[in-house]
Design a protein around this motif. Structure first.
Motif, PDB file in Angstrom:
ATOM      1  N   ASP A 198       0.673   5.697  93.745  1.00 35.28           N
ATOM      2  CA  ASP A 198       1.227   5.074  92.385  1.00 35.28           C
ATOM      3  C   ASP A 198       0.650   5.989  91.089  1.00 35.28           C
ATOM      4  OD1 ASP A 198      -1.295   3.850  92.104  1.00 35.28           O
ATOM      5  OD2 ASP A 198      -0.180   2.031  92.052  1.00 35.28           O
ATOM      6  N   MET A 199      -0.236   6.928  91.489  1.00 37.70           N
ATOM      7  CA  MET A 199      -0.693   7.714  90.309  1.00 37.70           C
ATOM      8  C   MET A 199       0.454   8.600  89.821  1.00 37.70           C
ATOM      9  SD  MET A 199      -4.574   8.875  91.969  1.00 37.70           S
ATOM     10  CE  MET A 199      -3.915   9.489  93.261  1.00 37.70           C
ATOM     11  N   ASP A 200       0.197   8.863  88.646  1.00 37.92           N
ATOM     12  CA  ASP A 200       1.188   9.359  87.852  1.00 37.92           C
ATOM     13  C   ASP A 200       1.398  11.200  88.376  1.00 37.92           C
ATOM     14  OD1 ASP A 200       1.959   7.553  86.327  1.00 37.92           O
ATOM     15  OD2 ASP A 200       0.429   8.146  84.720  1.00 37.92           O
ATOM     16  N   ASN A 201       2.119  11.820  88.504  1.00 44.29           N
ATOM     17  CA  ASN A 201       2.257  13.325  88.830  1.00 44.29           C
ATOM     18  C   ASN A 201       1.769  13.554  90.304  1.00 44.29           C
ATOM     19  OD1 ASN A 201       3.152  14.141  86.078  1.00 44.29           O
ATOM     20  ND2 ASN A 201       1.172  13.816  85.396  1.00 44.29           N
ATOM     21  N   ASP A 202       1.673  12.352  91.081  1.00 47.84           N
ATOM     22  CA  ASP A 202       1.381  12.762  92.351  1.00 47.84           C
ATOM     23  C   ASP A 202       2.622  12.616  93.365  1.00 47.84           C
ATOM     24  OD1 ASP A 202      -0.558  12.952  94.669  1.00 47.84           O
ATOM     25  OD2 ASP A 202      -0.452  10.806  94.994  1.00 47.84           O
ATOM     26  N   ASP A 203       2.752  13.669  94.128  1.00 51.85           N
ATOM     27  CA  ASP A 203       3.701  13.792  94.994  1.00 51.85           C
ATOM     28  C   ASP A 203       3.687  13.075  96.268  1.00 51.85           C
ATOM     29  OD1 ASP A 203       5.205  15.300  92.963  1.00 51.85           O
ATOM     30  OD2 ASP A 203       4.496  17.097  93.733  1.00 51.85           O
ATOM     31  N   MET A 204       4.749  12.804  97.017  1.00 53.81           N
ATOM     32  CA  MET A 204       4.601  12.263  98.393  1.00 53.81           C
ATOM     33  C   MET A 204       4.062  13.417  99.175  1.00 53.81           C
ATOM     34  SD  MET A 204       7.758  10.718 100.755  1.00 53.81           S
ATOM     35  CE  MET A 204       7.962   9.456  99.642  1.00 53.81           C
ATOM     36  N   LYS A 205       3.359  13.080 100.463  1.00 56.08           N
ATOM     37  CA  LYS A 205       2.567  14.169 101.296  1.00 56.08           C
ATOM     38  C   LYS A 205       2.990  13.961 102.659  1.00 56.08           C
ATOM     39  CE  LYS A 205      -1.047  15.144  98.037  1.00 56.08           C
ATOM     40  NZ  LYS A 205      -0.532  14.366  96.997  1.00 56.08           N
ATOM     41  N   PHE A 206       3.250  14.997 103.203  1.00 55.18           N
ATOM     42  CA  PHE A 206       3.626  14.880 104.708  1.00 55.18           C
ATOM     43  C   PHE A 206       2.763  15.648 105.307  1.00 55.18           C
ATOM     44  CE2 PHE A 206       7.502  14.625 102.139  1.00 55.18           C
ATOM     45  CZ  PHE A 206       8.344  13.913 102.925  1.00 55.18           C
ATOM     46  N   THR A 207       1.940  15.011 106.483  1.00 46.39           N
ATOM     47  CA  THR A 207       0.943  15.854 107.242  1.00 46.39           C
ATOM     48  C   THR A 207       1.305  15.655 108.563  1.00 46.39           C
ATOM     49  OG1 THR A 207      -0.241  13.745 107.190  1.00 46.39           O
ATOM     50  CG2 THR A 207      -0.899  15.231 105.616  1.00 46.39           C
ATOM     51  N   VAL A 208       0.567  16.901 109.266  1.00 45.74           N
ATOM     52  CA  VAL A 208       0.899  16.983 110.715  1.00 45.74           C
ATOM     53  C   VAL A 208      -0.638  16.873 111.245  1.00 45.74           C
ATOM     54  CG1 VAL A 208       1.675  18.009 112.949  1.00 45.74           C
ATOM     55  CG2 VAL A 208       3.057  17.885 110.726  1.00 45.74           C
ATOM     56  N   SER A 209      -1.058  16.367 112.249  1.00 42.90           N
ATOM     57  CA  SER A 209      -2.413  16.562 112.774  1.00 42.90           C
ATOM     58  C   SER A 209      -2.671  16.196 114.199  1.00 42.90           C
ATOM     59  CB  SER A 209      -3.120  15.077 112.167  1.00 42.90           C
ATOM     60  OG  SER A 209      -2.937  15.158 110.783  1.00 42.90           O
ATOM     61  N   TYR A 210      -3.724  16.794 114.769  1.00 39.14           N
ATOM     62  CA  TYR A 210      -3.942  16.763 116.161  1.00 39.14           C
ATOM     63  C   TYR A 210      -5.422  16.553 116.507  1.00 39.14           C
ATOM     64  CZ  TYR A 210      -4.203  17.600 121.164  1.00 39.14           C
ATOM     65  OH  TYR A 210      -4.527  17.703 122.461  1.00 39.14           O
ATOM     66  N   SER A 211      -5.648  15.527 117.311  1.00 32.17           N
ATOM     67  CA  SER A 211      -7.088  15.373 117.761  1.00 32.17           C
ATOM     68  C   SER A 211      -7.058  14.817 119.169  1.00 32.17           C
ATOM     69  CB  SER A 211      -7.600  14.252 116.612  1.00 32.17           C
ATOM     70  OG  SER A 211      -7.092  12.989 116.961  1.00 32.17           O
ATOM     71  N   ILE A 212      -8.554  15.071 119.583  1.00 30.66           N
ATOM     72  CA  ILE A 212      -8.988  14.387 120.735  1.00 30.66           C
ATOM     73  C   ILE A 212     -10.108  13.958 120.929  1.00 30.66           C
ATOM     74  CG2 ILE A 212      -7.558  16.231 122.172  1.00 30.66           C
ATOM     75  CD1 ILE A 212     -10.126  17.989 122.462  1.00 30.66           C
ATOM     76  N   ASP A 213     -10.390  12.996 121.746  1.00 35.08           N
ATOM     77  CA  ASP A 213     -11.791  12.540 121.915  1.00 35.08           C
ATOM     78  C   ASP A 213     -12.072  12.744 123.286  1.00 35.08           C
ATOM     79  OD1 ASP A 213     -11.607  10.985 119.665  1.00 35.08           O
ATOM     80  OD2 ASP A 213     -11.041   9.079 120.402  1.00 35.08           O
ATOM     81  N   ILE A 214     -13.513  13.018 123.394  1.00 37.73           N
ATOM     82  CA  ILE A 214     -14.025  13.330 124.562  1.00 37.73           C
ATOM     83  C   ILE A 214     -15.366  12.656 124.947  1.00 37.73           C
ATOM     84  CG2 ILE A 214     -15.184  15.429 125.833  1.00 37.73           C
ATOM     85  CD1 ILE A 214     -13.933  17.128 123.453  1.00 37.73           C
ATOM     86  N   ASP A 215     -15.416  12.005 126.117  1.00 37.84           N
ATOM     87  CA  ASP A 215     -16.723  11.448 126.961  1.00 37.84           C
ATOM     88  C   ASP A 215     -17.539  12.465 127.081  1.00 37.84           C
ATOM     89  OD1 ASP A 215     -15.261   8.994 126.247  1.00 37.84           O
ATOM     90  OD2 ASP A 215     -14.456   8.712 128.291  1.00 37.84           O
ATOM     91  N   LEU A 216     -18.804  12.079 126.628  1.00 35.97           N
ATOM     92  CA  LEU A 216     -19.749  13.069 126.820  1.00 35.97           C
ATOM     93  C   LEU A 216     -20.827  12.443 127.750  1.00 35.97           C
ATOM     94  CD1 LEU A 216     -20.679  13.878 123.362  1.00 35.97           C
ATOM     95  CD2 LEU A 216     -19.312  15.326 124.974  1.00 35.97           C
TER      96      LEU A 216
END
Length: 229
Positions: A211-229
């Motif tokens: 709700d900050m002034d002059n702040d636009d809605m943002k769209f993001t695409v992400s990818y991540s993995i978890d690895i057991d060590l």
């Protein structure tokens, strides 16, 4: 428990899938994570000037509920800082009747923030706690032991509520709302952030806004993995 889970922040948008790594030298409770996102958002605010980020971390979790880890990402605030390095530890478990809890401490470090200006160090820490039930959780983070360049973080309080629901096989819908309030002495404006995401197979598509002034809605695409060590 990497940073994105410590804050239960949908806006960070790195909800992990999993990848099992078999090894004769595996360490019980030790795991790693690697991720990429089109825009690293933290509590609704870009940490990379709306550019992409690569992140990774290592975590240790004990069956007692104790955990500790570290997490790193590139950042861009228009100054010397180019990397963020987080350290955290905590304790979580079940309270019974479907309730869970998590308490801990996280330290956000920016190793090169004061490379040309010694007054520009803005490392800071937070203590945090969360309570969960079924699909829902609420959490609070409180700013402590900040450097001179992060006076805004001192006594700052971030409260959030989240829900994660499996709407189809392997497809998770996440909802988030948060409120960030600051000590009046530091002249930082309080604000709220909110968002929604869909995740499957390590991929996450998220929409967030503040709700900050002059702040636009943002769209993001992400990818991540978890690895057991």
């Amino acid at each position: 428990m990497k940073k994105t889970l410590v804050n239960i922040a949908l806006t960070s948008a790195l909800i992990a899938g999993s990848l099992v790594a078999s090894s004769a030298f595996a360490v019980e409770g030790l795991s790693a994570n690697v991720g990429a996102t089109s825009n690293y958002l933290w509590r609704g605010v870009t940490q990379t000037d709306d550019a992409a980020a690569i992140s990774g971390g290592i975590d240790y979790a004990h069956e007692s509920g104790f955990y500790a880890g570290t997490w790193a990402s590139n950042v861009d605030f228009g100054d010397d800082a180019s990397a963020e390095l987080d350290f955290y530890l905590g304790f979580g478990g079940e309270l019974g009747q479907g309730f869970g809890y998590d308490v801990g401490y996280i330290y956000y470090a920016y190793p090169d923030s004061a490379q040309t200006d010694s007054t520009n160090e803005y490392d800071f820490g937070e203590v945090y706690g969360s309570l969960s039930y079924s699909y829902f959780s609420v959490s609070a983070n409180y700013g402590v032991n900040n450097d001179d360049g992060a006076e805004w973080a001192d006594s700052a309080l971030y409260i959030s509520a989240d829900a994660e629901i499996e709407v189809a096989e392997g497809l998770t819908l996440a909802l988030h709302i948060g409120d960030y309030s600051f000590d009046d002495d530091y002249k930082s404006d309080d604000y709220s952030d909110y968002g929604v995401s869909l995740s499957k197979g390590g991929f996450t598509f998220a929409v967030s806004d503040t709700d900050m002034d002059n702040d636009d809605m943002k769209f993001t695409v992400s990818y991540s993995i978890d690895i057991d060590l």
